[in-house]
Design a protein around this motif. Structure first.
Motif, PDB file in Angstrom:
ATOM      1  N   SER A   1      45.533 -13.473 -27.863  1.00  0.00           N
ATOM      2  CA  SER A   1      44.855 -13.551 -29.399  1.00  0.00           C
ATOM      3  C   SER A   1      44.473 -12.319 -30.222  1.00  0.00           C
ATOM      4  N   TYR A   2      44.340 -12.171 -31.365  1.00  0.00           N
ATOM      5  CA  TYR A   2      44.134 -11.030 -32.054  1.00  0.00           C
ATOM      6  C   TYR A   2      43.161 -11.392 -32.849  1.00  0.00           C
ATOM      7  N   PRO A   3      41.803 -11.521 -32.493  1.00  0.00           N
ATOM      8  CA  PRO A   3      40.619 -11.988 -33.448  1.00  0.00           C
ATOM      9  C   PRO A   3      40.449 -11.736 -34.937  1.00  0.00           C
ATOM     10  N   ASP A   4      41.131 -10.363 -34.841  1.00  0.00           N
ATOM     11  CA  ASP A   4      41.017 -10.031 -36.430  1.00  0.00           C
ATOM     12  C   ASP A   4      41.897 -10.637 -37.283  1.00  0.00           C
ATOM     13  N   LYS A   5      43.134 -11.363 -36.682  1.00  0.00           N
ATOM     14  CA  LYS A   5      43.984 -12.059 -37.589  1.00  0.00           C
ATOM     15  C   LYS A   5      43.623 -13.572 -37.777  1.00  0.00           C
ATOM     16  N   GLN A   6      42.383 -13.983 -37.117  1.00  0.00           N
ATOM     17  CA  GLN A   6      42.228 -15.565 -37.077  1.00  0.00           C
ATOM     18  C   GLN A   6      41.456 -15.795 -38.222  1.00  0.00           C
ATOM     19  N   LYS A   7      41.848 -16.710 -39.213  1.00  0.00           N
ATOM     20  CA  LYS A   7      41.206 -17.105 -40.366  1.00  0.00           C
ATOM     21  C   LYS A   7      40.964 -18.689 -40.299  1.00  0.00           C
ATOM     22  N   MET A   8      39.791 -18.879 -40.874  1.00  0.00           N
ATOM     23  CA  MET A   8      39.260 -20.280 -40.876  1.00  0.00           C
ATOM     24  C   MET A   8      40.015 -21.045 -41.841  1.00  0.00           C
ATOM     25  N   THR A   9      41.026 -21.862 -41.299  1.00  0.00           N
ATOM     26  CA  THR A   9      41.817 -22.628 -42.142  1.00  0.00           C
ATOM     27  C   THR A   9      41.639 -24.127 -41.669  1.00  0.00           C
ATOM     28  N   LEU A  10      41.944 -25.100 -42.615  1.00  0.00           N
ATOM     29  CA  LEU A  10      41.733 -26.651 -42.304  1.00  0.00           C
ATOM     30  C   LEU A  10      42.350 -26.994 -40.874  1.00  0.00           C
ATOM     31  N   LYS A  11      43.368 -26.377 -40.774  1.00  0.00           N
ATOM     32  CA  LYS A  11      44.088 -26.606 -39.369  1.00  0.00           C
ATOM     33  C   LYS A  11      43.297 -26.188 -38.224  1.00  0.00           C
ATOM     34  N   ARG A  12      42.841 -24.683 -38.357  1.00  0.00           N
ATOM     35  CA  ARG A  12      41.971 -24.423 -37.316  1.00  0.00           C
ATOM     36  C   ARG A  12      40.441 -25.186 -37.229  1.00  0.00           C
TER      37      ARG A  12
END
Length: 191
Positions: free
Chosen positions: A70-81
């Motif tokens: 995982s690359y935490p800096d690339k995670q975005k809060m999206t509807l899918k997430r």
């Protein structure tokens, strides 16, 4: 090392669910009931999805070992997430254990770096191939990959027999968390 596709999800889940079925950290999160094995599979499927969309998934060359990065800096809060996270709570953790899981994750985040990191979330080897250096070879290749990305590797383990294994590859414990079991937080610097 082979980069996984979405079609590899079932194989990865099979390997990881089997490799982590007795893991203290996984069993701390997963609701302990008659559906425990299914819940562990659901956790691994969730983790696969998160890494597929904001990380990397790698198999060794004969697909007997797998790693979720995982690359935490690339995670975005999206509807899918959001849907993935809700599924994790309802299918895996259970509402009554959600606060326990959130507190665990908060403790980990509080002690983890905020910079760009290479977070080795899970690495597992199929049961019949354990002890055959499959995980060792995959870990070596993951370390090389992290170096090409210029990212420090971070991971946690609650499995005592893995402590020396990680240290052999240049990892060092930078924090121990008491969660009713000891969770060892490791880092490996970029040379």
């Amino acid at each position: 090392m082979i980069k996984a596709t979405y079609n590899d999800k079932q194989l990865a889940v099979d390997i990881l669910a089997d490799a982590f079925k007795e893991n203290k950290s996984v069993n701390y999160i997963v609701k302990q009931d008659a559906k425990k094995d299914k819940r562990i599979r659901d956790l691994m499927a969730y983790s696969y999805d998160v890494c597929y969309f904001s990380g990397d998934i790698f198999f060794n060359d004969d697909k007997t070992a797998v790693a979720l990065v995982s690359y935490p800096d690339k995670q975005k809060m999206t509807l899918k997430r959001i849907f993935l996270d809700l599924g994790l709570v309802f299918k895996t953790i259970g509402l009554t254990r959600a606060m326990k899981a959130l507190n665990r994750e908060s403790s980990i985040k509080k002690n983890s770096p905020t910079k760009e990191i290479y977070y080795l979330w899970f690495i597992g080897v199929s049961q019949e191939n354990q002890g055959k250096r499959k995980g060792t070879q995959l870990l070596k290749e993951l370390i090389e990959h992290s170096e090409t990305l210029n990212r420090k590797v971070y991971l946690e383990t609650s499995t005592l027999r893995n402590l020396q294994w990680y240290k052999k590859f240049g990892f060092r414990v930078f924090k121990e968390l008491d969660l009713g079991y000891t969770l060892y937080m490791f880092t490996r610097d970029i040379p």
